[in-house]
Scaffold this active site. Structure first.
Site, short mmCIF file in Angstrom:
data_model
loop_
_atom_site.label_atom_id
_atom_site.label_comp_id
_atom_site.label_asym_id
_atom_site.label_seq_id
_atom_site.Cartn_x
_atom_site.Cartn_y
_atom_site.Cartn_z
N VAL A 232 0.79 -1.13 -0.05
CA VAL A 232 0.02 -0.16 -0.04
C VAL A 232 0.82 1.18 0.01
O VAL A 232 0.49 2.32 -0.75
CB VAL A 232 -0.98 0.13 1.24
CG1 VAL A 232 -1.74 1.23 1.34
CG2 VAL A 232 -1.98 -1.12 1.15
N GLU A 233 1.84 1.28 0.78
CA GLU A 233 2.85 2.40 0.84
C GLU A 233 3.50 2.68 -0.32
O GLU A 233 3.81 3.84 -0.82
CB GLU A 233 3.77 2.32 1.98
CG GLU A 233 3.18 2.43 3.25
CD GLU A 233 2.86 3.70 3.81
OE1 GLU A 233 3.06 4.66 3.04
OE2 GLU A 233 2.32 4.02 5.02
N SER A 234 4.20 1.66 -1.00
CA SER A 234 5.04 2.02 -2.20
C SER A 234 4.86 1.06 -3.47
O SER A 234 5.62 1.26 -4.30
CB SER A 234 6.49 1.89 -1.57
OG SER A 234 6.79 0.52 -1.51
#
Length: 326
Positions: A229-231
């Protein structure tokens, strides 16, 4: 045997100079170590570019954390034996070597071999031993009890600090009195078995998620979900707000955790530590994820997941991804 002794002596000179490098889990450090080992091996008349090639050990077999344990032990090959030694720049004894290697992996072990022989779980026989298991010996007839320890690396071999006048080296295991498994249970599973759920096998950095999760008591699937989700598993990602790396750390947070945000191993380990802290503080995974996204102060201020669409969506997305990887 004389040729092998000369090789170890030659490599020892190089090894003692590179022990002060940063952790071998760092990608850049690993490259530096490989280069140094290649030079040492070439100078000694060996082929191959790694410590494993120079010593004949099989560091590439076994699970991810088993491989890391063997690689961590190989970093100290050539260090002189010193009774009571715990500092590789001066010397190591057998249990000092073991304690140091597992500290590099984030695993705390007692100081002496007799104490270490009570850690972890028993392994019934050498036939069932895995790389990274500890092999113990009772070598003194005048003093009963465990007095020596080595790190099993596979194929009937171990890495150990033998005795005064010698160096940390690869030896035949022989017949150990006790074998103990101190790596997390998931790390000792068959290489054909998934390390954490059916979905982690094909996930980028799966071994790093598994190792960090084991060290800090965080579900590796959750760590993988955060990275997705972050990267999108991009270790070079930079957000508009200035968060960087695989796990998207803001500079101040990374500095506080001692994390190199652009290094996947450091970033994943830092995220696991941070999520462990947040979970302990707020008492639930959902609140820990909300704090990871919006900041712990914001979660404290609202007494729960803050009423931000971004944070609420973030918690749902990470949770869904983690479930898919479990």
């Amino acid at each position: 045997m004389e040729g092998l002794t000369a090789v170890h002596s030659r490599i020892a000179e190089i090894q003692n100079r590179i022990l002060t490098l940063a952790s071998a889990s760092s990608t850049s450090t690993s490259a530096a170590l490989s280069s140094q080992w290649a030079s040492a091996a070439s100078a000694a008349g060996l082929t191959g570019t790694s410590a494993a090639a120079a010593t004949g050990t099989t560091a590439t077999t076994g699970s991810g954390l088993e491989t890391q344990a063997v690689a961590a032990a190989q970093r100290y090959l050539g260090v002189p034996y010193a009774w009571g030694g715990t500092d590789p720049s001066v010397g190591l004894d057998c249990s000092g070597l073991v304690q140091r290697v597992y500290a590099d992996l984030g695993i705390d072990l007692p100081r002496t071999s007799s104490q270490q022989a009570t850690a972890g779980t028993a392994v019934a026989s050498l036939a069932e031993a895995r790389p990274g298991d500890l092999v113990f010996f009772d070598n003194s007839s005048s003093r009963p009890g465990i007095d020596h320890v080595g790190i099993y690396v596979g194929n009937g071999k171990m890495i150990a600090a033998p005795q005064a006048g010698q160096v940390v080296q690869v030896q035949d295991v022989g017949s150990p009195s006790v074998i103990r498994r101190v790596l997390p249970a998931s790390a000792a599973a068959s290489p054909t078995a998934p390390s954490s759920g059916a979905g982690l096998g094909g996930v980028p950095y799966a071994d790093l998620f598994t190792a960090a999760g084991a060290r800090h008591g965080v579900d590796p699937a959750l760590l993988a979900g955060v990275a997705k989700v972050e990267s999108g598993f991009d270790s070079s990602a930079v957000s508009p707000a200035g968060a960087t790396g695989l796990m998207q750390f803001m500079p101040a947070t990374a500095a506080g955790l001692g994390v190199t945000a652009t290094d996947p191993a450091s970033s994943i380990d830092g995220a696991a530590r941070y999520l462990r802290q947040l979970t302990d503080r707020f008492g639930s995974t959902d609140l820990a994820l909300a704090a990871y996204n919006a900041g712990p102060g914001t979660v404290s201020r609202y007494g729960g997941i803050p009423p931000y669409a971004e944070t609420q969506s973030y918690v749902r997305k990470v949770t869904s991804a983690a479930e898919a990887y479990s």
